[in-house]
Design a protein around this motif. Structure first.
Motif, PDB file in Angstrom:
ATOM      1  N   PHE A  76       2.189  -4.693   2.447  1.00 40.39           N
ATOM      2  CA  PHE A  76       2.609  -3.794   1.369  1.00 40.39           C
ATOM      3  C   PHE A  76       1.428  -2.974   0.853  1.00 40.39           C
ATOM      4  N   THR A  79      -1.449   8.482  -0.699  1.00 41.01           N
ATOM      5  CA  THR A  79      -1.581   9.886  -1.068  1.00 41.01           C
ATOM      6  C   THR A  79      -0.213  10.396  -1.511  1.00 41.01           C
ATOM      7  N   MET A 138      -1.837   7.840  -5.492  1.00 43.39           N
ATOM      8  CA  MET A 138      -1.250   6.771  -6.299  1.00 43.39           C
ATOM      9  C   MET A 138      -2.009   5.491  -5.987  1.00 43.39           C
ATOM     10  N   THR A 180       5.195  -0.359 -13.123  1.00 37.51           N
ATOM     11  CA  THR A 180       6.505  -0.849 -12.691  1.00 37.51           C
ATOM     12  C   THR A 180       6.724  -2.296 -13.124  1.00 37.51           C
ATOM     13  N   GLY A 189       4.087  -7.917  -1.050  1.00 26.63           N
ATOM     14  CA  GLY A 189       4.283  -7.083  -2.238  1.00 26.63           C
ATOM     15  C   GLY A 189       5.708  -6.606  -2.323  1.00 26.63           C
ATOM     16  N   GLY A 190       6.047  -5.934  -3.399  1.00 30.74           N
ATOM     17  CA  GLY A 190       7.379  -5.340  -3.555  1.00 30.74           C
ATOM     18  C   GLY A 190       8.495  -6.361  -3.462  1.00 30.74           C
ATOM     19  N   LEU A 244       9.495 -10.405  -5.090  1.00 33.77           N
ATOM     20  CA  LEU A 244      10.532 -10.484  -6.123  1.00 33.77           C
ATOM     21  C   LEU A 244      11.536 -11.576  -5.774  1.00 33.77           C
ATOM     22  N   THR A 284       9.414   9.927  -2.115  1.00 34.88           N
ATOM     23  CA  THR A 284       8.969   9.341  -3.384  1.00 34.88           C
ATOM     24  C   THR A 284       7.560   9.767  -3.783  1.00 34.88           C
ATOM     25  N   TYR A 299       7.979   3.347   3.011  1.00 36.85           N
ATOM     26  CA  TYR A 299       7.951   2.441   4.154  1.00 36.85           C
ATOM     27  C   TYR A 299       9.272   2.479   4.934  1.00 36.85           C
ATOM     28  N   GLY A 300       9.914   3.635   4.902  1.00 35.42           N
ATOM     29  CA  GLY A 300      11.220   3.749   5.536  1.00 35.42           C
ATOM     30  C   GLY A 300      11.158   3.821   7.045  1.00 35.42           C
ATOM     31  N   ALA A 306       3.208   8.807  -0.005  1.00 29.67           N
ATOM     32  CA  ALA A 306       4.298   8.516  -0.949  1.00 29.67           C
ATOM     33  C   ALA A 306       4.408   7.021  -1.259  1.00 29.67           C
ATOM     34  N   MET A 307       5.047   6.744  -2.405  1.00 27.71           N
ATOM     35  CA  MET A 307       5.023   5.358  -2.885  1.00 27.71           C
ATOM     36  C   MET A 307       6.159   4.525  -2.273  1.00 27.71           C
ATOM     37  N   PRO A 308       5.945   3.219  -2.184  1.00 26.06           N
ATOM     38  CA  PRO A 308       7.024   2.347  -1.720  1.00 26.06           C
ATOM     39  C   PRO A 308       8.222   2.418  -2.666  1.00 26.06           C
ATOM     40  N   GLU A 312      10.079   0.283  -4.041  1.00 25.26           N
ATOM     41  CA  GLU A 312      10.170  -0.665  -5.157  1.00 25.26           C
ATOM     42  C   GLU A 312       9.667  -0.042  -6.462  1.00 25.26           C
ATOM     43  N   TYR A 313       8.663   0.818  -6.348  1.00 24.46           N
ATOM     44  CA  TYR A 313       8.139   1.474  -7.549  1.00 24.46           C
ATOM     45  C   TYR A 313       9.044   2.615  -7.993  1.00 24.46           C
ATOM     46  N   LEU A 323      16.843  -3.512  -9.642  1.00 18.49           N
ATOM     47  CA  LEU A 323      15.757  -2.666 -10.155  1.00 18.49           C
ATOM     48  C   LEU A 323      16.287  -1.350 -10.728  1.00 18.49           C
ATOM     49  N   HIS A 327       8.819 -11.656 -10.661  1.00 19.78           N
ATOM     50  CA  HIS A 327       7.836 -11.230  -9.663  1.00 19.78           C
ATOM     51  C   HIS A 327       6.819 -12.353  -9.538  1.00 19.78           C
TER      52      HIS A 327
END
Lengths: 465, 522
Positions: A126, A136, A445, A454, B153-154, B158, B340, B365-366, B380-382, B384-385, B423, B511
């Motif tokens: 992750f 980025t 980020m 979050t 993570g993510g 959880l 994202t 992460y798609g 871009a962010m995962p 979960e965020y 979420l 978490h």
């Protein structure tokens, strides 16, 4: 339109058999010799290639492991005789920072000069330590991209090295102030000094030629004799504490020089400037416990034009019990210089732990203007990072027998692939200039920040790190 | 779905003329074993030459690992994938202990280590295969740790906080898993899907005909949707029109007025999680004759869709796009698929204000058929965020109940589905999970050469023959059935009557990195 920066490449296959991640274990004694053998059906034709390879084998220890790991043969074999296993040689590549995956992708890029593209989603953790704890940003489409980018052919990756004036004094159209010298490089990358363990006689010559082929600059030992005079503009001599002086005639033909940090470093800069006023000087500062402090101190001196901060090969602070990572040190340094109001006046060059093209972009986002690297070029030459480079021990990559075609071809390919990937990232971010990427943490980020926003908000303080 | 009797009022005349009878697919679970002779197993059972063929192993094993076909003298190769491993010893049915000759041994298969990765662990892949085979949750005996991967993570950190006893006792049939897709109340059809997920966009070109049709057929069986991706709309998909989302992506490949008019949902693909900020990739090898014809492109050329839509640089431009589709198809719902970035929340609200019914956010992460490695990992962010960020912002803007929020990009199991909904998402889109159900081993070779060596993500006519439509459909029906069962049981344990009640219930989650209550290092 001015000529675009373009690196000429050609495929350069490896000299030794590829070390793949998977290998097939075959229990041949139980084979039924059926006519529809799955080995004939391999989509990648690996079994036939393996047979050909073994037939022409010249050395005993070389193995062939280039299985793609699709399990098709394993699952279809009539008698279930095949098993897939992770290749132990692959697992032993590199070390805890320079992981086998990094080495494998570098080999691939050095061979093809292409951006690695694969199917299926991301496979890794992750997040992770170092550069893996940041992402980025990208420019979403339902608002204008920041630079109004229409195509990646308009992205400039060039950056300048040298001191910049805080402001320009003008009288009419005339610039009143004297402009300090600047060196422009077409991408934010400098080839660093070779590690002492890789002291191959011909290596410096190959690096010199690679720098010329890619229009970059390579930092080289002061004793290095360039092959041609025209290459001197691609060489920055490194003046260490005990380096012999570079002849004035030679120095005048270079654009950049790197000087080891010492109490007398300013005097040395002045001495060099009297020989060649148009040269840009960079001070190499090791990021030891006092490294950052020293870099800030140097940045405040009017004679200093560029500072090259160096972490260790894994990007860590040197000689400290719990070292900080290059990313965090750069952010600290960049912010401190901004607070002092002097960030734009000097150039920050950063090295150590730059293993992948994304590290180059991320280090720049964290505050460097330019990054340096050398180990990835060694890996491009098929180096395994086995660290057994000692006289009398055989190098698994036979680095001592590398010729010009292979060496320059592979290193050039790698740099071309890095350049394309930098453009890929910048294109996704909607950035048109590598200069504007510097220190733009708003376009990145960070793991800690996202976690806090979050899950921190929902579940309180993080208890595990 | 739009009721059939009203379809004449809703569909334009020329589409009605070309409309074909819609096919019905039954939601029935049937056994669909692996299409390969040797299923990959967690354990390997070895029978040595000491075996005297006494048959004791076959008698004691309750999992039918040892099979001697009638009339045969020797046992066949053990069915490794059915073996539960050394843990069997506790059950008293352990063949290794019972064998009088000591001829049997059980050990972990080396292939168990090869299979899988951080995100899709071996257990997760094996468990998905089991679900696709049987239509049910893998038996506890197998001890598959399939609820989470090993990414650290993510979703993988959880967990649900299940009460010891459900606060409300509910029967399974009382629990509603359906999801309303049109919350705008704008007079367009109030489409409802039976499960809170639908199939992600996979173009003809990236996957085979059989894969696309299997996805369409399971969508019919579960009254949900599948998406054509950006490569155009195959004629063979027409019997499933009512369950198809067609995509308008930046390359505009295969986008025609007629195809837009056929479907109940049209999706704008602005970006994709695996390669945010970059266009679609279809490498030259996979651009075969059929694909080139469908995409109106030149054979064998790599097709890189541009980025961005060069006609959209603002929300107003986006609105213009949406109005265009809404005008062309008066009954269509609009979905907007975005990636994202930091300001994904603003994008979502902007998209809502432009008139979209579904905001589909696709996390970093798609899945993908081809993407640069650098993009998969770093841009871009995962998801979960992003889910919580968008959910909260939509709520703050007072429009949360006017738009359907769909999340995707790393939804691997039904537990991920439930966590994403808790979420703040309304539902999810799945992609890789369907591929795994069809036999994908995640070798990541979908992009070049002849494509997927296992015949899933390929357009090579020979490789595509490796899979049959009925088998593919059944595997997916089984997977969906198992997932629905698990989702119902999660809701039951939490005492929730419907999946809508789970939305945004972050209080039901914990978490592991933020608690000291659970001792875990995984």
């Amino acid at each position: 339109m001015p000529e675009k920066y373009h690196i000429k490449t050609r495929p350069v296959p490896p000299r030794r058999p590829r070390i793949g991640k998977h290998g097939v274990v075959d229990w041949r004694e139980d084979c039924a010799r059926c006519h529809n053998c799955v080995k004939k059906a391999c989509v990648y034709d690996r079994y036939r290639q393996e047979a050909d390879y073994i037939r022409n084998l010249s050395e005993v220890e070389a193995l062939f492991f280039d299985c793609m790991g699709c399990f098709s043969c394993v699952q279809d074999c009539t008698k279930g005789l095949l098993r897939l296993a992770v290749n132990p040689v692959y697992e032993r590549l590199g070390n805890s920072y320079w992981k086998p995956d990094i080495i494998k992708t570098t080999w691939l890029q050095a061979e093809t000069a292409k951006i690695p593209v694969s199917g299926a989603g991301y496979r890794g953790p992750f997040s992770g330590p170092g550069f893996d704890s940041m992402w980025t940003d990208m420019s979403e489409i339902v608002r204008p991209t920041r630079d109004g980018i229409h195509g990646r052919e308009y992205i400039s990756t060039s950056v300048d090295i040298g001191r910049k004036l805080p402001y320009l004094a003008l009288q009419g159209d005339r610039v009143m102030a004297e402009l300090p010298p600047l060196v422009s490089v077409p991408m934010p990358l400098i080839i660093d000094l070779s590690s002492p363990v890789h002291t191959l006689p011909q290596l410096d010559a190959l690096i010199e030629e690679t720098a010329a082929a890619t229009d970059l600059i390579a930092i080289m030992d002061a004793r290095h004799q360039p092959a041609t005079e025209s290459h001197l503009r691609h060489i920055a001599f490194y003046l260490g504490p005990d380096s012999p002086p570079v002849p004035a005639e030679t120095l005048r033909k270079t654009r950049l020089v790197e000087i080891a940090d010492s109490p007398a470093v300013i005097e040395r800069i002045k001495g060099i400037k009297t020989i060649h006023p148009g040269i840009v000087t960079s001070i190499r500062v090791e990021l030891t416990a006092t490294g950052l402090h020293r870099a800030v101190e140097l940045a405040g001196m009017p004679e200093v034009e560029a500072i090259h901060v160096m972490a260790d090969a894994n990007g860590n602070e040197i000689g400290v019990r719990s070292p900080r990572f290059l990313k965090d040190m750069l952010r600290h340094l960049h912010t401190t210089l901004i607070e002092k109001g002097i960030r734009d006046e000097i150039t920050l060059i950063a090295g150590g732990g730059i293993a992948l093209p994304e590290h180059m972009a991320k280090a720049i986002i964290c505050g460097a203007d330019v990054v340096t690297m050398n180990l990835p070029l060694m890996i491009a030459l098929d180096c395994h990072l086995c660290e057994s480079c000692k006289p009398g021990r055989a190098c698994p990559a036979r680095l001592e027998t590398i010729d010009r075609e292979f060496g320059v071809g592979r290193m050039t390919n790698l740099i071309a692939a890095w350049h394309d990937q930098l453009i890929e990232l910048m294109g996704a971010m909607g950035m048109r200039e590598a200069r504007r990427l510097r220190g733009d943490v708003g376009r990145a980020m960070f793991f800690e920040q996202l976690e806090e926003e979050t899950f921190g908000k929902l579940y309180g303080t993080r208890t595990r790190h | 779905m739009a009721p059939e009797r009203g379809i004449k009022e809703l569909l334009p005349g020329n589409t009605l003329k070309t409309r074909v009878p819609q096919e019905h697919v039954e939601r029935v679970i049937r056994l669909a074993p692996s299409r390969y002779r040797n299923e990959i197993a967690k354990y390997l059972v070895h029978r040595s030459q000491d075996c005297r063929r006494c048959g004791k192993c076959g008698e004691v094993c309750t999992h039918h690992v040892h099979v001697r076909n009638p009339g045969f003298k020797y046992f066949g190769e053990p069915l490794h994938h059915l073996c539960i491993g050394p843990a069997c010893e506790k059950t008293g049915h352990y063949c290794v202990k019972h064998c009088p000759q000591g001829a049997l041994s059980v050990r972990e298969s080396p292939m168990y280590q090869v299979l899988g990765d951080y995100r899709w662990s071996s257990d997760m892949i094996l468990a998905t295969w089991k679900m696709a085979e049987t239509g049910d949750v893998p038996p506890a005996d197998y001890d598959y740790d399939y609820e989470c991967g090993n990414s650290g993570g993510g979703f993988d950190r959880l967990r649900f906080k299940f009460p010891k006893r459900p606060p409300v006792a509910l029967r399974e049939d009382e629990i509603d898993t359906s999801l309303l897709l049109n919350k705008r109340g704008d007079g367009r059809p109030k489409l409802k899907i039976d499960v809170p997920w639908y199939g992600g966009g996979m173009s003809f070109g990236s996957v085979s005909n059989v894969t696309q049709l299997s996805k369409a057929r399971v969508a019919v069986a579960f009254n949900t949707f599948t998406c054509t991706g950006e490569g155009g709309y195959m004629e063979r998909m027409r019997p499933y029109d009512d369950h198809v989302i067609t995509q308008v992506a930046t390359g505009l490949f295969g986008v025609r007025e007629e195809t837009i008019q056929r479907v109940p949902i049209v999706e704008f693909k602005y970006a994709q999680g695996a390669k945010p900020g970059l266009g679609g990739h279809l490498l030259g090898d996979k651009n075969t004759v059929a694909v080139a014809r469908m995409r109106e492109a030149v054979l064998g050329i790599s097709l890189f869709s541009p980025f961005p839509f060069h006609s959209v640089y603002s929300i107003e431009d986006h609105m213009k796009h949406i109005d265009w589709i809404k005008h062309v198809n008066r009954r269509a719902l609009i979905s907007t698929k975005v990636s994202t970035p930091t300001d994904v929340d603003m994008v979502a609200v902007g998209s809502y204000s432009a008139g979209t019914h579904i905001v589909h956010i696709d996390g970093g992460y798609g899945g993908t058929g081809a993407a640069p490695d650098i993009a998969k990992k770093n841009i871009a962010m995962p998801i979960e965020y992003a889910i919580g960020k968008v959910h909260r912002f939509l709520a703050d803007e007072g429009v949360r109940d006017k738009v359907t929020l769909i999340a995707s990009g790393g939804i691997r199991s039904v537990h991920d589905v439930a966590k994403a909904i808790a979420l703040g998402a309304d539902g999810v889109v799945i992609g890789t999970a369907e591929m795994v159900a069809l036999g994908c081993v995640r070798c990541s070779r979908c992009e070049s050469g002849r494509g997927c060596p296992r015949g899933i993500a390929t357009t090579d006519p020979e490789l595509a023959q490796k899979m049959e439509l009925d088998w593919g459909t059944q595997r997916l029906i089984n997977l969906y059935s198992a997932w629905r069962k698990v989702l119902v049981s999660i809701l039951q344990r939490l005492g929730l009557r419907s999946v809508c009640e789970l939305r945004g219930r972050t209080d039901l989650l914990m978490h592991l990195d933020y608690t000291k209550d659970v001792a875990t290092t995984t």
